[in-house]
Design a protein around this motif. Structure first.
Motif, short mmCIF file in Angstrom:
data_model
loop_
_atom_site.label_atom_id
_atom_site.label_comp_id
_atom_site.label_asym_id
_atom_site.label_seq_id
_atom_site.Cartn_x
_atom_site.Cartn_y
_atom_site.Cartn_z
N MET A 172 0.82 -1.21 0.00
CA MET A 172 0.00 0.00 0.00
C MET A 172 0.86 1.26 0.00
SD MET A 172 -3.10 1.07 -0.13
CE MET A 172 -4.23 -0.16 0.56
N ALA A 173 1.98 1.21 0.73
CA ALA A 173 2.89 2.35 0.76
C ALA A 173 3.51 2.57 -0.61
CB ALA A 173 3.97 2.15 1.81
N GLU A 174 3.88 1.47 -1.29
CA GLU A 174 4.42 1.57 -2.64
C GLU A 174 3.42 2.23 -3.58
OE1 GLU A 174 7.52 -0.84 -4.46
OE2 GLU A 174 7.79 1.03 -3.38
N LEU A 175 2.18 1.78 -3.51
CA LEU A 175 1.14 2.31 -4.40
C LEU A 175 0.86 3.77 -4.10
CD1 LEU A 175 -0.81 1.62 -6.69
CD2 LEU A 175 -2.50 0.98 -4.96
N LYS A 176 0.82 4.11 -2.82
CA LYS A 176 0.58 5.50 -2.43
C LYS A 176 1.69 6.42 -2.93
CE LYS A 176 -0.48 8.31 1.65
NZ LYS A 176 -0.61 8.30 3.13
N ALA A 177 2.93 5.98 -2.79
CA ALA A 177 4.06 6.78 -3.27
C ALA A 177 4.04 6.92 -4.78
CB ALA A 177 5.37 6.15 -2.81
N LEU A 178 3.65 5.83 -5.46
CA LEU A 178 3.60 5.87 -6.92
C LEU A 178 2.55 6.86 -7.41
CD1 LEU A 178 4.68 4.62 -9.56
CD2 LEU A 178 2.85 2.93 -9.39
N ARG A 179 1.41 6.86 -6.79
CA ARG A 179 0.35 7.78 -7.19
C ARG A 179 0.74 9.23 -6.93
NH1 ARG A 179 -5.32 4.72 -5.59
NH2 ARG A 179 -5.49 3.56 -7.54
N ARG A 221 5.00 4.19 -15.62
CA ARG A 221 4.15 3.14 -16.19
C ARG A 221 4.84 1.77 -16.09
NH1 ARG A 221 2.97 7.22 -20.12
NH2 ARG A 221 4.55 6.37 -21.54
N GLU A 222 6.14 1.75 -16.35
CA GLU A 222 6.89 0.50 -16.26
C GLU A 222 6.88 -0.05 -14.83
OE1 GLU A 222 10.70 1.62 -17.67
OE2 GLU A 222 10.16 1.51 -19.81
N ILE A 223 7.08 0.84 -13.86
CA ILE A 223 7.08 0.41 -12.46
C ILE A 223 5.72 -0.15 -12.07
CG2 ILE A 223 7.24 1.20 -10.07
CD1 ILE A 223 9.35 3.20 -10.99
N PHE A 224 4.66 0.55 -12.49
CA PHE A 224 3.31 0.10 -12.15
C PHE A 224 3.04 -1.27 -12.76
CE2 PHE A 224 -1.27 -0.16 -12.95
CZ PHE A 224 -1.74 0.00 -11.65
#
Length: 236
Positions: A172-179, A221-224
């Motif tokens: 969740m932290a990864e996704l939050k930082a990515l957004r 995009r690649e990371i996601f």
């Protein structure tokens, strides 16, 4: 425990980067008042440059320890590069030959150089804060698989499923930082388009800025794609 150590190191880096910005502003005010770089001010500028380089090295050291957490690794890489850029700008500022005292054009150039340094330093501290904010989620909730998260712009309509966390960083932290990083890149892209409505009339510096923006979008995009799967299996 591992996550707490990462958060403590991020907090320490952020606080020291904030202090570096304060020193840069204080030094600039002294130089502007004297309208010259005295020997003492030049020595302080050198010390600030070395300090900024040291912070970049420490940032990369932590980045290497969490390299499996691709979003955090990417954001820390951007922060370290911004620190490097600030240190380089400090070095160029010292090398610039000036009259004593500065004339009005030289004073304006000093203001421009100051803005460049502070901008880069601020970008670094904002990225460190972005990671700290991403780690502020409730620990239990952060460890859960965020099954109901929607894809970022450019993804398909399937609901993504997060891969296991990397180096102790919760999904969740990864996704939050990515957004948060995506929002920042979108804002920079929008601001660039407002400044330069036509891409046909860009100079070399502006083309470089546009290329960097496009590279940032592509990398996100690649990371996601790499950190999610959809119902049909792994993303390509």
């Amino acid at each position: 425990e591992q996550l707490a150590k990462i958060a403590d190191r991020l907090k320490g880096l952020k606080e020291r980067q904030d202090a570096a910005i304060d020193r840069t502003k204080e030094l600039h005010q002294k130089a502007i008042k004297k309208r010259e770089w005295t020997r003492g001010l030049q020595q302080t500028l050198d010390a600030d440059k070395l300090s900024q380089q040291g912070l970049a090295e420490e940032t990369r050291s932590l980045q290497d320890k969490i390299k499996e957490a691709k979003v955090f690794e990417h954001v820390m890489d951007k922060a370290a590069k911004a620190m490097d850029g600030a240190a380089d700008a400090m070095a160029k500022r010292k090398e610039q030959k000036r009259n004593t005292p500065w004339d009005d054009d030289e004073a304006k150039d000093e203001e421009r150089r100051q803005e460049e340094i502070v901008k880069l330093q601020t970008q670094a501290t904002q990225r460190l804060q972005r990671l700290l904010d991403a780690l502020k989620d409730d620990p239990q909730a952060a460890q859960q698989q965020p099954m109901d998260q929607k894809p970022m712009e450019g993804g398909d309509d399937e609901q993504p499923r997060m891969r296991p966390p990397g180096d102790g960083i919760p999904p969740m932290a990864e996704l939050k930082a990515l957004r948060a990083e995506q929002v920042e890149v979108n804002e920079r892209t929008k601001e660039f388009a407002q400044r330069h409505p036509s891409a046909d009339n860009l100079n070399e510096l502006q083309r470089r800025e546009l290329t960097e923006l496009e590279a940032d979008q592509r990398r996100l995009r690649e990371i996601f794609a790499g950190m999610t799967t959809n119902k049909k299996g792994d993303r390509p």
